[in-house]
Design an enzyme around this catalytic site. Structure first.
Site, mmCIF file in Angstrom:
data_model
loop_
_atom_site.group_PDB
_atom_site.id
_atom_site.type_symbol
_atom_site.label_atom_id
_atom_site.label_comp_id
_atom_site.label_asym_id
_atom_site.label_seq_id
_atom_site.Cartn_x
_atom_site.Cartn_y
_atom_site.Cartn_z
ATOM 1 N N HIS A 101 0.666 -1.134 0.054
ATOM 2 C CA HIS A 101 -0.074 0.055 0.106
ATOM 3 C C HIS A 101 0.699 1.534 -0.029
ATOM 4 O O HIS A 101 0.662 2.153 -0.769
ATOM 5 C CB HIS A 101 -0.871 -0.106 1.343
ATOM 6 C CG HIS A 101 -2.147 0.974 1.107
ATOM 7 N ND1 HIS A 101 -3.093 0.512 0.645
ATOM 8 C CD2 HIS A 101 -2.371 2.005 1.788
ATOM 9 C CE1 HIS A 101 -4.129 1.690 0.597
ATOM 10 N NE2 HIS A 101 -3.510 2.386 1.462
ATOM 11 N N HIS A 123 -10.975 2.162 -1.260
ATOM 12 C CA HIS A 123 -10.884 1.700 0.455
ATOM 13 C C HIS A 123 -11.883 0.446 0.099
ATOM 14 O O HIS A 123 -12.932 0.289 0.873
ATOM 15 C CB HIS A 123 -11.834 2.961 1.064
ATOM 16 C CG HIS A 123 -10.895 3.423 2.058
ATOM 17 N ND1 HIS A 123 -11.474 3.685 3.351
ATOM 18 C CD2 HIS A 123 -9.733 3.465 2.402
ATOM 19 C CE1 HIS A 123 -10.629 4.126 4.319
ATOM 20 N NE2 HIS A 123 -9.412 3.986 3.725
#
Ligand SMILES: Nc1ncnc2c1ncn2[C@@H]1O[C@H](COP(=O)(O)OP(=O)(O)O)[C@@H](O)[C@H]1O
Ligand SMILES: [Mg+2]
Lengths: 241, 706, 79, 79
Positions: free
Chosen positions: B9, B55
């Site tokens: 990430h 998300h």
């Protein structure tokens, strides 16, 4: 004419309202932080839309305890226009300056769309330049806009001409289908007995320029213009030209 | 702390070499990939910052808070460039809508976006929703934010002046979200629902106040660097800012305002508590900046100073608890992964053509009721899309949203798009198509596409098939963006969107957000037919490109076949015609052909205008199309439908010649409430009322009342 | 007392659809748990009661409110 | 325990500003009162408990839920 647009933490529409007042209508208007509001020098005050204090607990509850509300109350007593738009309307009811309550929409969801409204009374500071029965278009955007009051109190509002706007369909009828939030009697806006304290759920500042309207309308302007030329509510007659 | 910084990430360890091929340069690019948001110069002293982020994992576990904090995060990314956030977009992907879990996810994702976005006063103006079996376990929630600012007051996420103060502002730091980043890079497992600490809770009220206070604080002129706290909290923010500014930093964790007692230095450094910003402030301006925070009632703490050298020194209780070279933290090693074309793909591409239904009128009505095509009004009506009084073209009215600039008499257009089934069957062409479609969408409302950001959503990149999809996809995206001359100024990569048990990955999905600029408000165009008697034109050629089409899937239950080919030069030509026709005032409605093809595009333009249309399908420019259903529902790229007052044909033809495009008059807008599509003897006829019900009511039906 | 669309919806669309027919009525409301420092439970309740009225933690036009005390632990006021 | 911005804001901006300093912590939540038809209170509680879990009346990832019974009267489940 000098207008105060209050800013509470969480207000959203204060800059939009200011833009319309200054840039579209060309009147003097100030952005005023809620802790610093001093009514002297102001002829009218607008409590703008948004989510003051996040609408936590209930819409408008926390802002209704702001120090600004003392000054707002005084302006109301002086007969000056006190206008609550959307969250501002919720604040005015929570502060007891307008009767009744605004509860969660019947559909439980936030609703953002353009609606048709009928002018039910021209007693108020916002509607006195409009003919009774006129149909106007404005957008709404709220999650807690269901107007509720005791049946008796609502009758009283009607009798006194304090119901100023209702949600109606294309043909001007206050049908259930035209009611976006389950408000009693399709009520979209009310005023106090003198007509100077006004609350409404639709957003006139979003409906004051043709470029923003799917109908090419600018009906919000007439409401603001009414407010600007409104003189004094205390004698029960609406402003004099 | 190293594990966190190296997780997928934060550092993009497997994607960086691939993403390098995207075009990043252009005359308008002020800040490209690498910072929190891309920044584009739109002239007259103004810039637009925009960015998209996924998300997905948090939303699959807790759709309400997951989606809400997604909005919170992307808004911070824009805010920390000192641009005012003026618009949000949401790209959502779920399993089939009839499933209980899908309803639950969709309902609360939308509620999360609505509750958060509405409360912070940023309108959600556009988005897309796609339903496909591949998203059943792993839904995709991508959110984008657009901001507007002054070119001369852009602030970057770096600290480059030793001696400046470092101030942490916003919510107090708690234990929430610790290890959220490593979590986001993992596949969802049965235990995921137990992984509570990683779920964060947003506070939209605090965020709204932070937005206003940040813009006011920066306006003092003393803020030299600004960054939001996202994944890996303070650790990531400090090391990145120091690295980018070529400095070091010294911070004292005892000064951080905490929500919970007994937090260890490690927890403080890695907390992902929401609603926090890191300010770097000139010493002489510190008091003024803190005064702004105080007035807004925002908690804050001065936690340290920028130093010479390249080390981040972290103290706690007087002792040094960590000493980290900024470079090491931010500069992760690159992992080269293997790519292999999936074996199953060949079989999927070679499927027999389904039989043509007898009643194509009914097929068209059914197409309009497909959840992928039906009106998304029940969703976007829950978003305040008007706040800010900029939204000139509102959701549902045009292919893209148009926001006027209050600052000067121009406007921008934005839209996010991707057809993930095309991407599954052909990642190269499908991703090129996503770029092209989002560009077409902003062109259709009157804009010139000027920059894009992208959000990649893929399965596990350690699997060579997934990595192949990813690298082919980025190649395709790059091919189209280069062909159209549009730079990609930022992006986000989300991997591991797959079900560990079944090994089923999501369709490869790179959502492209396109930014367009409209120099004159008179050019703003919507998709509704305006007046009867108007003439209808098709721009661009139709091919029998049915693979991955909504028609195959919804009418025939097939996901297969060869999807449309990307043809950048054709896209360019078609877009040029529409763009110039709008500028010359030739046309009064425009809509691109995408999901559902020509027939669906015509139907929606008619519905929106409350008018009928009479169309001669024989005049549709085409090549190799042998069946009527293919003519109606092919999803070939590079096509638009436009309508114009009678007499525009010559002008349009001239434009087409000049740009090497193809334009053909198909028919007229009519007064009667019928859509009539003729091909010689065969007539496909539908009532506008019936089509309107199919299109307008089905979303509510699938989901119960949303 | 005002209509409660949330309670009705939960009852109709969630509970009855889910087959829980023994549930006969549902009302939704807000619930606040507070930690109060006071000499004794009675005094704590008094403080909270007064606060509920004075600060309009509930809107008397449409809500009712009840307060109950758990000493040593939490405290609940419901609007 | 998960963060509760609503409770925090009520505490800070309403209660403490209103001068009620003896309130030390506030948590907000949802409250459902149900009328349950059951043989006895124990059984009623059981039904509601099961329902809360099965119909996801709360999301266990972020909420906790407790059920209490008042026989003959209402019933509350709090998320
Ligand atoms: N999730 C969403 N949020 C906001 N707007 C949406 C969303 N989904 C769709 N819309 C709006 O609905 C309209 C149609 O969208 P879409 O079906 O994606 O169109 P197209 O296929 O032409 O790109 C657009 O205005 C779009 O912005
Ligand atoms: Mg489109």
């Amino acid at each position: 004419m000098r207008i105060a647009v209050l800013r509470f933490p969480g207000s959203n529409c204060e800059l939009d309202t200011l833009y319309v007042l200054r840039r579209v209508l060309g009147v003097d208007a100030d952005l005023v932080w809620h802790e610093a509001f001093d009514r002297s020098g102001y002829d009218a005050v607008i409590l703008p839309g948004g989510f003051s204090y996040g609408d936590y607990l209930r819409a408008g509850t926390i802002a209704a305890h702001s120090p600004a509300m003392g000054e707002v109350r005084s302006m109301a007593d002086e007969g000056k226009p006190v206008i609550g738009i959307c969250n501002g309307f919720q604040i005015l009811t929570e502060a007891g300056l307008l009767p009744g309550a605004l509860l969660r929409n019947e559909g439980l969801n936030f609703v953002c769309r353009w609606v048709s409204l009928r002018v039910e009374s021209n007693k108020s500071a916002l509607t006195w330049l409009l003919p009774k029965g006129a149909i106007i278009r404005l957008p709404i955007a709220h999650a807690e806009g269901r107007y509720v009051n005791e049946r008796r109190a609502i009758k009283e509002l009607w009798r006194n001409g304090q119901v100023i706007l209702t949600y109606v369909d294309e043909s001007g009828k206050p049908t259930p289908g035209a009611n976006p939030n389950g408000s009693m009697d399709n009520i979209a806006g009310i005023c106090n007995e003198w007509g100077n304290v006004v609350g409404l759920m639709p957003h006139p500042e979003r409906g004051s320029e043709r470029i923003l309207s799917p109908f090419g309308s600018e009906d919000g302007l007439m409401l603001f213009e009414s407010m600007i030329s409104f003189k004094d509510g205390r004698d029960g007659r609406c402003g004099s030209i | 702390m190293l594990e966190l910084m190296y997780s997928e990430h934060c550092s993009y360890k497997s994607s960086r070499p691939i993403l390098k091929i995207l075009p990043k340069e252009g005359p308008r690019v002020l800040v490209g990939p690498g910072y929190d948001a891309g920044i584009v110069d739109i002239g007259n002293g103004y810039v637009v910052a925009f960015k998209i982020e996924s998300h997905n994992h948090p939303s699959a576990i807790d759709p309400y808070n997951g989606a809400a904090t997604g909005i919170g995060g992307i808004v911070r990314d824009i805010l920390c460039t000192n641009c005012r956030p003026v618009a949000l977009l949401d790209s959502l992907r779920f399993g089939p809508p009839r499933k209980g879990r899908t309803k639950w996810l969709l309902k609360y994702v939308v509620k999360g976006i609505s509750d958060y976005g509405n409360r912070i006063g940023v309108p959600t103006v556009a988005g897309e929703v796609e339903f496909d079996e591949s998203f059943e376990t792993n839904c995709l929630v991508n959110v984008a934010c657009v901001g507007i600012g002054r070119k001369d007051s852009v602030v970057l996420a770096r600290m480059d002046r030793p001696g400046d103060y470092i101030v942490l502002m916003g919510s107090s730091t708690g234990r929430d979200g610790i290890h959220g980043v490593t979590f986001a890079s993992k596949a969802i497992t049965a235990e995921s629902e137990e992984e509570r600490p990683s779920v964060q809770i947003g506070d939209p009220f605090m965020k709204k106040v932070i937005i206003e206070a940040t813009l006011e604080a920066v306006a003092t002129g003393f803020v030299t660097g600004l960054k939001d706290l996202g994944g890996a909290g303070l650790t990531c923010a400090l090391s990145e800012m120091a690295f980018k500014g070529g400095t070091g930093a010294e911070v004292e964790l005892d000064r951080v305002h905490l929500r919970e007692e007994g937090m260890t230095p490690y927890e403080i450094m890695l907390s992902e508590s929401q609603e926090r910003m890191l300010f770097v402030v000139k010493p002489e301006g510190l008091e003024g900046v803190l005064e702004v925070f105080r007035r807004w009632g925002l908690p804050h703490s001065v936690i340290g100073r920028v130093t010479e050298g390249e080390e981040v020194v972290v103290r706690y209780g007087g002792e040094v608890v960590a000493r980290l070279p900024a470079r090491l933290l931010a500069d992760a090693p690159i992992v080269r992964r293997r790519a292999r074309r999936p074996r199953w793909l060949a079989k999927m591409l070679r499927i027999p053509k389904p039989k043509e239904p007898k009643d194509l009128g009914r097929a068209l009505a059914r197409m309009l009721s497909s959840p992928n095509i039906a009106s998304k009004e029940p969703i976007y009506s829950q978003y305040d899309h008007e706040v800010g009084i900029r939204t000139v073209v509102k959701p549902g009215d045009g292919d893209a949203a148009v926001l006027r600039l209050l600052e000067d008499p121009r406007a921008i257009a934005v839209k996010a798009d991707c057809n993930s089934r095309h991407c599954l069957l052909d990642p190269f062409n499908g991703h090129a198509g996503a770029a092209a479609e989002s560009a077409r969408n902003v062109v259709a409302v009157g804009a010139e596409p000027i920059a894009a950001v992208d959000c990649c959503n893929f399965g596990n990149p350690e699997r060579p098939e997934v990595f192949w999809q990813f690298s082919e996809g980025i190649k395709g995206l790059s091919f189209m963006l280069r062909g159209l001359g549009i730079p990609c100024v930022g992006g986000n990569v989300s991997f591991y969107n797959e079900d560990e048990r079944s090994g089923r990955a999501v369709n490869p999905t790179t959502v492209v957000v396109m930014l367009g600029l409209i120099e004159d408000l008179d050019w703003v165009t919507t998709m509704a037919f305006k007046e009867h008697g108007d003439e209808i034109f098709a721009i661009g050629r139709t091919y029998p490109e049915m693979g991955g089409s909504e028609y195959y899937h919804w009418i025939h239950g097939i996901c297969g076949g060869r999807p449309p080919r990307a043809r950048p030069e054709r896209e360019r030509a078609s877009m040029a015609v529409v763009k110039e026709a709008i500028r010359e005032g030739l046309i009064d409605a425009a809509h691109d052909c995408s999901k559902g093809g020509l027939a669906v595009a015509l139907a929606i333009m008619a519905l929106k205008g409350g008018l009928g249309a009479d169309v001669d399908l024989k005049r549709v420019p085409r090549s190799g199309v042998g069946r009527l259903d293919e003519l109606l529902f092919s999803e070939s790229y590079a096509r638009f439908i436009v309508s114009a007052r009678p007499g525009a044909a010559r002008g349009l033809k001239a434009l087409a010649r000049r740009h090497g495009a193809i334009v053909s008059k198909l028919g007229r807008v009519v007064d009667s409430p019928d859509l009539s599509l003729r091909f010689g003897e065969r007539v496909v006829r539908c009532g506008i009322g019936e089509l309107g019900r199919a299109w307008g009511e089905s979303m509510r039906r699938y989901l119960g009342e949303l | 007392m005002a209509k409660d669309p949330e309670g009705e919806t939960i009852e109709r669309d969630l509970i009855h659809r889910g087959g829980y027919d023994s549930i006969r009525a549902v009302r939704s409301g807000k619930y606040l748990r507070m930690l109060v420092k006071a000499e004794d439970p009675g005094r704590a309740k008094e403080i909270v009661m007064r606060m509920c009225n004075e600060l309009r933690l509930f809107n008397p036009v449409v809500h009712s409110c009840s307060v109950s005390v758990k000493s040593g632990g939490g405290k609940g006021g419901r609007g």
